[in-house]
Design a protein around this motif. Structure first.
Motif, PDB file in Angstrom:
ATOM      1  N   PHE A 152       0.841  -1.193   0.000  1.00  0.00           N
ATOM      2  CA  PHE A 152       0.000   0.000   0.000  1.00  0.00           C
ATOM      3  C   PHE A 152       0.877   1.244   0.000  1.00  0.00           C
ATOM      4  N   LEU A 153       0.300   2.335  -0.498  1.00  0.00           N
ATOM      5  CA  LEU A 153       1.018   3.610  -0.583  1.00  0.00           C
ATOM      6  C   LEU A 153       0.145   4.700   0.009  1.00  0.00           C
ATOM      7  N   PHE A 154       0.645   5.371   1.038  1.00  0.00           N
ATOM      8  CA  PHE A 154      -0.064   6.512   1.605  1.00  0.00           C
ATOM      9  C   PHE A 154       0.321   7.754   0.818  1.00  0.00           C
ATOM     10  N   VAL A 155      -0.665   8.387   0.189  1.00  0.00           N
ATOM     11  CA  VAL A 155      -0.423   9.541  -0.671  1.00  0.00           C
ATOM     12  C   VAL A 155      -0.635  10.851   0.071  1.00  0.00           C
ATOM     13  N   GLY A 156      -1.548  10.875   1.035  1.00  0.00           N
ATOM     14  CA  GLY A 156      -1.882  12.118   1.716  1.00  0.00           C
ATOM     15  C   GLY A 156      -2.977  12.852   0.977  1.00  0.00           C
ATOM     16  N   PHE A 157      -3.005  14.179   1.090  1.00  0.00           N
ATOM     17  CA  PHE A 157      -4.042  14.985   0.440  1.00  0.00           C
ATOM     18  C   PHE A 157      -3.693  15.245  -1.028  1.00  0.00           C
ATOM     19  N   PRO A 158      -4.605  14.962  -1.962  1.00  0.00           N
ATOM     20  CA  PRO A 158      -4.379  15.351  -3.355  1.00  0.00           C
ATOM     21  C   PRO A 158      -4.420  16.872  -3.471  1.00  0.00           C
ATOM     22  N   PRO A 159      -3.882  17.432  -4.561  1.00  0.00           N
ATOM     23  CA  PRO A 159      -3.973  18.881  -4.772  1.00  0.00           C
ATOM     24  C   PRO A 159      -5.414  19.361  -4.797  1.00  0.00           C
ATOM     25  N   ASN A 160      -5.622  20.609  -4.430  1.00  0.00           N
ATOM     26  CA  ASN A 160      -6.976  21.168  -4.360  1.00  0.00           C
ATOM     27  C   ASN A 160      -7.597  21.424  -5.729  1.00  0.00           C
ATOM     28  N   LYS A 161      -6.808  21.954  -6.665  1.00  0.00           N
ATOM     29  CA  LYS A 161      -7.333  22.320  -7.982  1.00  0.00           C
ATOM     30  C   LYS A 161      -7.433  21.086  -8.881  1.00  0.00           C
ATOM     31  N   GLN A 162      -8.490  21.054  -9.708  1.00  0.00           N
ATOM     32  CA  GLN A 162      -8.770  19.852 -10.481  1.00  0.00           C
ATOM     33  C   GLN A 162      -7.629  19.461 -11.422  1.00  0.00           C
ATOM     34  N   ALA A 163      -7.081  20.408 -12.173  1.00  0.00           N
ATOM     35  CA  ALA A 163      -6.027  20.080 -13.135  1.00  0.00           C
ATOM     36  C   ALA A 163      -4.823  19.459 -12.431  1.00  0.00           C
ATOM     37  N   ALA A 164      -4.415  20.091 -11.336  1.00  0.00           N
ATOM     38  CA  ALA A 164      -3.270  19.568 -10.583  1.00  0.00           C
ATOM     39  C   ALA A 164      -3.602  18.225  -9.947  1.00  0.00           C
ATOM     40  N   ARG A 165      -4.849  18.089  -9.480  1.00  0.00           N
ATOM     41  CA  ARG A 165      -5.265  16.829  -8.847  1.00  0.00           C
ATOM     42  C   ARG A 165      -5.242  15.678  -9.856  1.00  0.00           C
ATOM     43  N   ARG A 166      -5.817  15.901 -11.032  1.00  0.00           N
ATOM     44  CA  ARG A 166      -5.844  14.841 -12.047  1.00  0.00           C
ATOM     45  C   ARG A 166      -4.438  14.459 -12.491  1.00  0.00           C
ATOM     46  N   LYS A 167      -3.582  15.446 -12.636  1.00  0.00           N
ATOM     47  CA  LYS A 167      -2.203  15.166 -13.020  1.00  0.00           C
ATOM     48  C   LYS A 167      -1.498  14.339 -11.951  1.00  0.00           C
ATOM     49  N   ALA A 168      -1.739  14.696 -10.684  1.00  0.00           N
ATOM     50  CA  ALA A 168      -1.120  13.952  -9.587  1.00  0.00           C
ATOM     51  C   ALA A 168      -1.663  12.523  -9.519  1.00  0.00           C
ATOM     52  N   LEU A 169      -2.971  12.373  -9.666  1.00  0.00           N
ATOM     53  CA  LEU A 169      -3.570  11.040  -9.594  1.00  0.00           C
ATOM     54  C   LEU A 169      -3.038  10.137 -10.701  1.00  0.00           C
ATOM     55  N   GLU A 170      -2.839  10.691 -11.891  1.00  0.00           N
ATOM     56  CA  GLU A 170      -2.352   9.888 -13.015  1.00  0.00           C
ATOM     57  C   GLU A 170      -0.987   9.273 -12.720  1.00  0.00           C
ATOM     58  N   THR A 171      -0.171   9.966 -11.933  1.00  0.00           N
ATOM     59  CA  THR A 171       1.161   9.438 -11.635  1.00  0.00           C
ATOM     60  C   THR A 171       1.104   8.168 -10.787  1.00  0.00           C
ATOM     61  N   PHE A 172      -0.057   7.927 -10.139  1.00  0.00           N
ATOM     62  CA  PHE A 172      -0.190   6.737  -9.301  1.00  0.00           C
ATOM     63  C   PHE A 172      -0.963   5.609  -9.996  1.00  0.00           C
ATOM     64  N   SER A 173      -1.342   5.818 -11.263  1.00  0.00           N
ATOM     65  CA  SER A 173      -2.230   4.875 -11.944  1.00  0.00           C
ATOM     66  C   SER A 173      -1.660   3.468 -12.039  1.00  0.00           C
ATOM     67  N   HIS A 174      -0.357   3.330 -12.189  1.00  0.00           N
ATOM     68  CA  HIS A 174       0.217   2.021 -12.480  1.00  0.00           C
ATOM     69  C   HIS A 174       0.978   1.426 -11.289  1.00  0.00           C
ATOM     70  N   ILE A 175       0.790   2.018 -10.128  1.00  0.00           N
ATOM     71  CA  ILE A 175       1.468   1.491  -8.942  1.00  0.00           C
ATOM     72  C   ILE A 175       0.718   0.273  -8.415  1.00  0.00           C
ATOM     73  N   ASP A 176       1.439  -0.822  -8.261  1.00  0.00           N
ATOM     74  CA  ASP A 176       0.824  -2.076  -7.824  1.00  0.00           C
ATOM     75  C   ASP A 176       0.682  -2.088  -6.308  1.00  0.00           C
ATOM     76  N   ALA A 177      -0.216  -1.250  -5.827  1.00  0.00           N
ATOM     77  CA  ALA A 177      -0.439  -1.131  -4.387  1.00  0.00           C
ATOM     78  C   ALA A 177      -1.781  -0.467  -4.155  1.00  0.00           C
ATOM     79  N   THR A 178      -2.391  -0.747  -3.015  1.00  0.00           N
ATOM     80  CA  THR A 178      -3.580  -0.007  -2.614  1.00  0.00           C
ATOM     81  C   THR A 178      -3.180   1.430  -2.296  1.00  0.00           C
ATOM     82  N   LEU A 179      -3.887   2.376  -2.869  1.00  0.00           N
ATOM     83  CA  LEU A 179      -3.589   3.797  -2.662  1.00  0.00           C
ATOM     84  C   LEU A 179      -4.457   4.337  -1.533  1.00  0.00           C
ATOM     85  N   ILE A 180      -3.849   5.109  -0.641  1.00  0.00           N
ATOM     86  CA  ILE A 180      -4.570   5.664   0.502  1.00  0.00           C
ATOM     87  C   ILE A 180      -4.431   7.183   0.476  1.00  0.00           C
ATOM     88  N   PHE A 181      -5.576   7.866   0.470  1.00  0.00           N
ATOM     89  CA  PHE A 181      -5.604   9.322   0.411  1.00  0.00           C
ATOM     90  C   PHE A 181      -6.361   9.890   1.615  1.00  0.00           C
TER      91      PHE A 181
END
Length: 286
Positions: A137-166
């Protein structure tokens, strides 16, 4: 009942405190809170409620993101003079999404001692009841507040073989889940809210359904943890023929770029890999 008075060596004691239910405190934590010279805390009002519940009278000083730069040298000086200083966050284990990291790093660099006192942690508590894979599992913390930055950040975790925790705030939960559902529509996810409290809630369903379940609902209250399962291993392991079939079908109605993005989202495969294969197939068709 307060903790027992014990002799503490000089140093910093990050102490985990309850994330909701005040009884989720260890006996050792009570001993350390009772015996320290001072307790550095984010919000004295919150910390004093815990101390008063257990009859602990140790003095408190503020340490939070707004005064951390000025308080760090003072705390380090107290430890250097032989004091035992406790560090607590408002809830849970210190250093998880709070400014304690810089204090610990400064003390370690000064060859000081850090004595962790383990206990409650919202990410681990949520994971233990989520029903999602917990071996990685990977603890990510808080995603960015703004949608564009949030989507970009989320995409970087798309292929990680772990449960994501936000972590997420109630007012941004709907938007965040919508973005996650767009990126990972078939993945199972969990929203854990108000952990260990009276109105504790777990919602477990595919991300598209989970996002939809909040659309017409009032903004939820309380602390929120979002957990998302890893990419589907069956999709990752699909053979070339299956992948080509998905790509060719997508190319019937979509552009090369859009088809590649959709297939990558569904399979969990890297976008560049899918795009390259889609480009080859498109050339062969021509």
């Amino acid at each position: 009942m307060s903790g027992q008075k014990v002799t503490l060596a000089p140093g910093l004691y990050p102490v985990a405190t309850p994330i909701g239910n005040l009884r989720d405190i260890t006996l050792r934590a009570l001993d350390v809170l009772s015996s320290a010279d001072v307790i550095a805390c984010e919000d004295s009002r919150i910390t004093k409620r815990l101390l008063q519940a257990y009859g602990i009278t140790t003095p408190v000083i503020p340490y939070h993101e707004h005064n951390a730069a000025s308080m760090r040298p003072r705390i380090l000086e107290r430890i250097e003079k032989g004091e035992a200083v406790v560090l607590v966050s408002d809830a849970g284990t210190p250093l998880i999404s709070d400014p304690g990291f810089k204090l610990v790093r400064a003390l370690v660099e000064a060859d000081g001692k850090v004595y962790p006192i383990p206990g409650a942690s919202a990410p681990i508590t949520a994971l233990s009841a989520a029903g999602l894979p917990s071996d990685h599992f990977l603890f990510v913390g808080f995603p960015p507040n703004k949608q564009a930055a949030r989507r970009k950040a989320l995409e970087t975790f798309s292929h990680i073989d772990a449960t994501l925790i936000f972590f997420e705030s109630p007012k941004r939960l709907k938007d965040c889940l919508t973005d996650m559902a767009d990126l990972w529509p078939d993945r199972q996810a969990v929203v854990a809210r108000e952990l260990t409290k009276m109105f504790e809630e777990f919602r477990r369903m595919p991300l598209t359904e989970l996002a939809a379940s909040y659309i017409d609902q009032p903004t939820p209250k309380g602390e929120i943890v979002i957990l998302v399962e890893p990419p589907h291993k069956a999709d990752e392991a699909m053979d070339e023929e299956d992948l080509d079939g998905l790509i060719l079908k997508a190319l019937e109605t979509q552009s090369l770029r859009d088809a590649s993005a959709d297939v990558a989202s569904v399979t969990g495969l890297p976008k560049k890999q899918v795009y390259k294969r889609a480009l080859d197939l498109s050339k062969n068709k021509d």
